[in-house]
Scaffold this motif. Sequence first.
Motif, PDB file in Angstrom:
ATOM      1  N   GLN A  72       3.714  15.462   0.276  1.00  5.32           N
ATOM      2  CA  GLN A  72       3.573  14.016   0.385  1.00  5.32           C
ATOM      3  C   GLN A  72       4.664  13.308  -0.417  1.00  5.32           C
ATOM      4  O   GLN A  72       5.194  12.284   0.022  1.00  5.32           O
ATOM      5  N   LYS A  73       5.016  13.863  -1.580  1.00  2.91           N
ATOM      6  CA  LYS A  73       6.099  13.278  -2.381  1.00  2.91           C
ATOM      7  C   LYS A  73       7.423  13.344  -1.628  1.00  2.91           C
ATOM      8  O   LYS A  73       8.233  12.419  -1.705  1.00  2.91           O
TER       9      LYS A  73
ATOM     10  N   ASN B 102       0.862   9.895  -9.109  1.00  2.00           N
ATOM     11  CA  ASN B 102       1.275  11.219  -9.584  1.00  2.00           C
ATOM     12  C   ASN B 102       0.416  12.326  -8.987  1.00  2.00           C
ATOM     13  O   ASN B 102       0.789  13.492  -9.043  1.00  2.00           O
ATOM     14  N   GLU B 103      -0.738  11.967  -8.426  1.00  2.00           N
ATOM     15  CA  GLU B 103      -1.694  12.973  -7.954  1.00  2.00           C
ATOM     16  C   GLU B 103      -1.392  13.504  -6.557  1.00  2.00           C
ATOM     17  O   GLU B 103      -2.055  14.427  -6.109  1.00  2.00           O
ATOM     18  N   ILE B 104      -0.443  12.927  -5.843  1.00  2.00           N
ATOM     19  CA  ILE B 104      -0.181  13.394  -4.481  1.00  2.00           C
ATOM     20  C   ILE B 104       0.582  14.712  -4.518  1.00  2.00           C
ATOM     21  O   ILE B 104       1.265  15.034  -5.499  1.00  2.00           O
TER      22      ILE B 104
ATOM     23  N   ALA C 134       0.831  -1.207   0.000  1.00  2.00           N
ATOM     24  CA  ALA C 134       0.000   0.000   0.000  1.00  2.00           C
ATOM     25  C   ALA C 134       0.868   1.261   0.000  1.00  2.00           C
ATOM     26  O   ALA C 134       0.556   2.233  -0.691  1.00  2.00           O
ATOM     27  N   LEU C 135       1.972   1.243   0.742  1.00  2.00           N
ATOM     28  CA  LEU C 135       2.884   2.393   0.761  1.00  2.00           C
ATOM     29  C   LEU C 135       3.522   2.591  -0.611  1.00  2.00           C
ATOM     30  O   LEU C 135       3.597   3.715  -1.110  1.00  2.00           O
ATOM     31  N   GLU C 136       3.948   1.507  -1.232  1.00  2.00           N
ATOM     32  CA  GLU C 136       4.554   1.610  -2.558  1.00  2.00           C
ATOM     33  C   GLU C 136       3.553   2.140  -3.581  1.00  2.00           C
ATOM     34  O   GLU C 136       3.892   2.972  -4.418  1.00  2.00           O
ATOM     35  N   ALA C 137       2.312   1.659  -3.510  1.00  2.00           N
ATOM     36  CA  ALA C 137       1.284   2.114  -4.452  1.00  2.00           C
ATOM     37  C   ALA C 137       0.950   3.586  -4.225  1.00  2.00           C
ATOM     38  O   ALA C 137       0.785   4.353  -5.187  1.00  2.00           O
ATOM     39  N   TYR C 138       0.858   4.004  -2.975  1.00  2.00           N
ATOM     40  CA  TYR C 138       0.543   5.403  -2.669  1.00  2.00           C
ATOM     41  C   TYR C 138       1.645   6.323  -3.186  1.00  2.00           C
ATOM     42  O   TYR C 138       1.374   7.347  -3.813  1.00  2.00           O
ATOM     43  N   CYS C 139       2.879   5.959  -2.913  1.00  2.00           N
ATOM     44  CA  CYS C 139       3.993   6.820  -3.308  1.00  2.00           C
ATOM     45  C   CYS C 139       4.222   6.830  -4.820  1.00  2.00           C
ATOM     46  O   CYS C 139       4.859   7.745  -5.336  1.00  2.00           O
ATOM     47  N   ALA C 140       3.711   5.843  -5.534  1.00  2.00           N
ATOM     48  CA  ALA C 140       3.861   5.798  -6.989  1.00  2.00           C
ATOM     49  C   ALA C 140       2.841   6.683  -7.702  1.00  2.00           C
ATOM     50  O   ALA C 140       2.979   6.931  -8.903  1.00  2.00           O
TER      51      ALA C 140
END
Length: 119
Positions: free
Chosen positions: A68-69, A62-64, A54-60
């Motif tokens: 957060q990036k 582009n909308e954040i 879930a962390l990997e998917a969130y950080c991948a």
Amino acid sequence: MKVAQLLLGLGLVAAAFAGKIDDKECEVCMSVLDEVEKTIEQGGARKKTKQLSALEAYCAQNEIGQKQKKICYWLMPMKRDVAQTAATGMPKKKVCQRLSKNNPEVCEVKFPIKVREES
């Protein structure tokens, strides 16, 4: 005796002031962990592998936002530690504080202060 009372009073004032400053400590890190937790299906939040993916998917994404990036940039090298501590059910603020021992920048990122325009 008066010196001890004065020092005690100054210590209490300093402790109260320090508590006010810490209100915004780790706020971006905690919001990232909140968003990561929201993406995990029910019952999976206690599993390290679910937290990790879930962390990997969130950080991948582009909308954040940029804040957060930046947190993702610092969390990804220690993603296994993030997943392990988050999977234990520890409060998010404690998770972020623990992670900041390895990388102090994790808790230094803050959201901008919102100022209301008065007409």
